[in-house]
Design a protein around this motif. Structure first.
Motif, PDB file in Angstrom:
ATOM      1  N   UNK A 148      10.937  23.028  -8.109  1.00  0.00           N
ATOM      2  CA  UNK A 148      10.779  22.667  -9.516  1.00  0.00           C
ATOM      3  C   UNK A 148      12.134  22.284 -10.097  1.00  0.00           C
ATOM      4  N   UNK A 149      12.093  21.316 -11.001  1.00  0.00           N
ATOM      5  CA  UNK A 149      13.327  20.844 -11.631  1.00  0.00           C
ATOM      6  C   UNK A 149      13.196  20.965 -13.155  1.00  0.00           C
ATOM      7  N   UNK A 150      14.256  21.480 -13.791  1.00  0.00           N
ATOM      8  CA  UNK A 150      14.276  21.604 -15.244  1.00  0.00           C
ATOM      9  C   UNK A 150      15.439  20.818 -15.818  1.00  0.00           C
ATOM     10  N   UNK A 151      15.231  20.275 -17.005  1.00  0.00           N
ATOM     11  CA  UNK A 151      16.305  19.631 -17.745  1.00  0.00           C
ATOM     12  C   UNK A 151      16.684  20.530 -18.911  1.00  0.00           C
ATOM     13  N   UNK A 152      17.966  20.869 -19.008  1.00  0.00           N
ATOM     14  CA  UNK A 152      18.473  21.711 -20.095  1.00  0.00           C
ATOM     15  C   UNK A 152      19.272  20.819 -21.033  1.00  0.00           C
ATOM     16  N   UNK A 153      18.804  20.706 -22.267  1.00  0.00           N
ATOM     17  CA  UNK A 153      19.446  19.832 -23.251  1.00  0.00           C
ATOM     18  C   UNK A 153      20.175  20.694 -24.277  1.00  0.00           C
ATOM     19  N   UNK A 154      21.503  20.612 -24.260  1.00  0.00           N
ATOM     20  CA  UNK A 154      22.318  21.428 -25.158  1.00  0.00           C
ATOM     21  C   UNK A 154      22.909  22.605 -24.410  1.00  0.00           C
ATOM     22  N   UNK A 155      24.238  22.630 -24.281  1.00  0.00           N
ATOM     23  CA  UNK A 155      24.889  23.682 -23.498  1.00  0.00           C
ATOM     24  C   UNK A 155      25.726  24.598 -24.378  1.00  0.00           C
ATOM     25  N   UNK A 162      28.783  16.976 -26.125  1.00  0.00           N
ATOM     26  CA  UNK A 162      30.175  17.387 -26.186  1.00  0.00           C
ATOM     27  C   UNK A 162      30.751  17.477 -24.771  1.00  0.00           C
ATOM     28  N   UNK A 163      32.047  17.306 -24.644  1.00  0.00           N
ATOM     29  CA  UNK A 163      32.677  17.424 -23.320  1.00  0.00           C
ATOM     30  C   UNK A 163      33.425  18.736 -23.144  1.00  0.00           C
ATOM     31  N   UNK A 164      33.826  19.356 -24.230  1.00  0.00           N
ATOM     32  CA  UNK A 164      34.575  20.623 -24.140  1.00  0.00           C
ATOM     33  C   UNK A 164      33.587  21.785 -24.152  1.00  0.00           C
ATOM     34  N   UNK A 165      32.978  22.035 -23.004  1.00  0.00           N
ATOM     35  CA  UNK A 165      31.979  23.083 -22.833  1.00  0.00           C
ATOM     36  C   UNK A 165      32.507  24.111 -21.840  1.00  0.00           C
ATOM     37  N   UNK A 166      32.385  25.395 -22.192  1.00  0.00           N
ATOM     38  CA  UNK A 166      32.806  26.468 -21.304  1.00  0.00           C
ATOM     39  C   UNK A 166      31.708  26.710 -20.261  1.00  0.00           C
ATOM     40  N   UNK A 167      31.997  26.330 -19.015  1.00  0.00           N
ATOM     41  CA  UNK A 167      31.022  26.458 -17.925  1.00  0.00           C
ATOM     42  C   UNK A 167      31.314  27.646 -17.009  1.00  0.00           C
ATOM     43  N   UNK A 168      32.221  28.503 -17.433  1.00  0.00           N
ATOM     44  CA  UNK A 168      32.670  29.595 -16.557  1.00  0.00           C
ATOM     45  C   UNK A 168      31.519  30.480 -16.095  1.00  0.00           C
ATOM     46  N   UNK A 169      30.560  30.747 -16.974  1.00  0.00           N
ATOM     47  CA  UNK A 169      29.459  31.647 -16.628  1.00  0.00           C
ATOM     48  C   UNK A 169      28.586  31.099 -15.498  1.00  0.00           C
ATOM     49  N   UNK A 170      28.597  29.783 -15.305  1.00  0.00           N
ATOM     50  CA  UNK A 170      27.782  29.185 -14.247  1.00  0.00           C
ATOM     51  C   UNK A 170      28.406  29.356 -12.861  1.00  0.00           C
TER      52      UNK A 170
END
Length: 429
Positions: free
Chosen positions: A1-8, A32-40
């Motif tokens: 299954x594939x999900x699209x997540x809109x808004x990070x 936005x480009x300045x998103x904190x992705x550390x939790x991923x």
């Protein structure tokens, strides 16, 4: 299954992480480009990263992230769509809604489970966790969660967990900014309203608008409300609320400080009684319930009692300062764009502590706070604590006074202070 997540934002990141943990492939996007992705916890060695025209693409085996733009083909080809609650009324959200592919529609087992929503300005987390313990002690299997910004794993995590587990009851902490989203995504049987206070006014526009949102959220639901709530009459006069149940402060022994916590316990008690929980279970649970991490805790240091917990709006601070006089008040500062949260300092100054200590909370806006205190004419002593060591040093200095309060914004920083105080008080006492 594939999900699209809109808004990070916080909720989108939590949803992405939860979906990956449950074995989904995920396309995630944010303008936005300045998103904190550390939790991923993306492995740089395994990821392909490309940039062009101030746009960023990150790709791994099961995750693709677009920052600075969105790919509608990726969204349209997904089996399910996750929309950040803050985007609830946007064009992309309305399109996802009309497609019938929102995750809450694709996975709908959670809608079959008896569901309780706890909402309001202050006290939601404490009330939710008290109720959870009462119901678990009554033999119920409880799924609890809610607003990712409030410390839970997010609304979508609840949907995914409900699909895999067998639960008797879901308890959801509903942030006042996500009422419309939650009303669509979940089927609430009961709603517990803690209070209606001065927070997120930049979003609601006014207390009146916020109250109307709560009235709308309460439609066709059994709703519990403080019997002294100033808007009680309007809730009583609403012919769209299924049933209105009034509650009062709990009379049982509590380890929690303050009238506001007795009201939190009173709300949990009222709901539990409607669910036929025996009185002795409620009483024993309340007597053993420990303060929630980050929320108000009490420490004894030398001659002083120190009360510390996140109190990120003026009504939350007022409820504590009304309980007793504090010689010194330490306040974590809000973000620079959250003008209404600086009203906390007005409330603190009106109670006239000998000393106000400012420290960086959600942002280092100490200079804004200093200017605010001077502009309203506070005549006491003002100190600045730039870090944890400086906060602890000042606490030690004032620890021969009767009472000290530490609150305001910045739950992470407040938890760090709590942890240090716990070590310090164990060693000193």
């Amino acid at each position: 299954m594939k999900a699209a997540v809109v808004g990070l934002g916080v909720e989108g990141i939590k949803a992405t992480k939860a979906l990956l943990d449950y074995g989904w492939k995920v396309y995630a996007t944010d303008l936005q480009t300045e998103i904190d992705l550390e939790e991923l916890k993306i492995s740089i060695s395994d990821a392909k990263i490309s940039t062009y025209d101030e746009k960023i693409n990150i790709s791994t085996n099961n995750l693709t992230i677009d920052l600075g733009y969105l790919d509608e083909c990726e969204i349209d080809s997904s089996d399910a769509i996750v929309i950040s609650p803050s985007l609830c009324n946007t064009k992309i959200a309305k399109k996802a809604l009309s497609s019938g592919k929102l995750l809450s529609d694709i996975l709908d087992k959670h809608k079959e489970i008896f569901t309780i929503g706890i909402t309001g300005t202050n006290g939601k987390t404490t009330t939710s966790l008290i109720l959870k313990e009462i119901l678990e002690n009554a033999g119920k299997k409880i799924l609890i969660g809610g607003n990712a910004g409030g410390g839970f794993e997010g609304y979508y995590d609840l949907i995914l967990k409900a699909e895999k587990g067998n639960y008797d009851i879901i308890i959801i902490e509903v942030c006042d900014m996500t009422l419309e989203f939650c009303d669509y995504a979940f089927n609430f049987d009961l709603v517990g309203l803690t209070n209606i206070g001065n927070d997120h006014i930049d979003v609601h526009g006014s207390i009146e608008n916020y109250k109307n949102s709560l009235l709308n959220f309460s439609k066709n639901k059994t709703t519990f409300i403080d019997k002294n709530q100033i808007y009680l009459k309007e809730f009583k006069e609403s012919n769209q609320i299924n049933e209105l149940v009034e509650y009062d402060e709990s009379n049982y022994d509590l380890k929690l400080f303050g009238k506001f916590n007795r009201l939190n316990a009173g709300l949990a008690t009222a709901i539990a009684k409607v669910l036929d929980v025996e009185d002795f279970i409620i009483k024993n649970t309340l007597g053993n319930f420990e303060p929630v991490e980050g929320r108000l805790k009490e420490f004894k240091l030398n001659d002083s009692k120190i009360y510390i917990g996140k109190t990120d709006n003026s009504d939350a601070v007022k409820s504590i300062l009304n309980e007793k006089y504090f010689y010194a008040t330490f306040i974590g500062t809000p973000r620079s764009n959250e003008e209404h949260r600086f009203e906390i300092l007005d409330t603190v100054a009106s109670h006239n502590p000998e000393i106000i200590v400012l420290f960086p909370g959600l942002e280092d806006t100490v200079e804004f706070g200093l200017y605010r205190l001077k502009s309203i004419g506070y005549e006491g002593r003002i100190e600045i604590a730039n870090n944890l060591d400086e906060i602890i040093s000042l606490l030690a200095e004032y620890s021969h006074e009767d009472a000290i309060f530490i609150g305001g914004n910045g739950q992470k920083n407040i938890i760090e202070i709590q942890d240090r105080l716990e070590l310090l008080t164990k060693n000193c006492n």
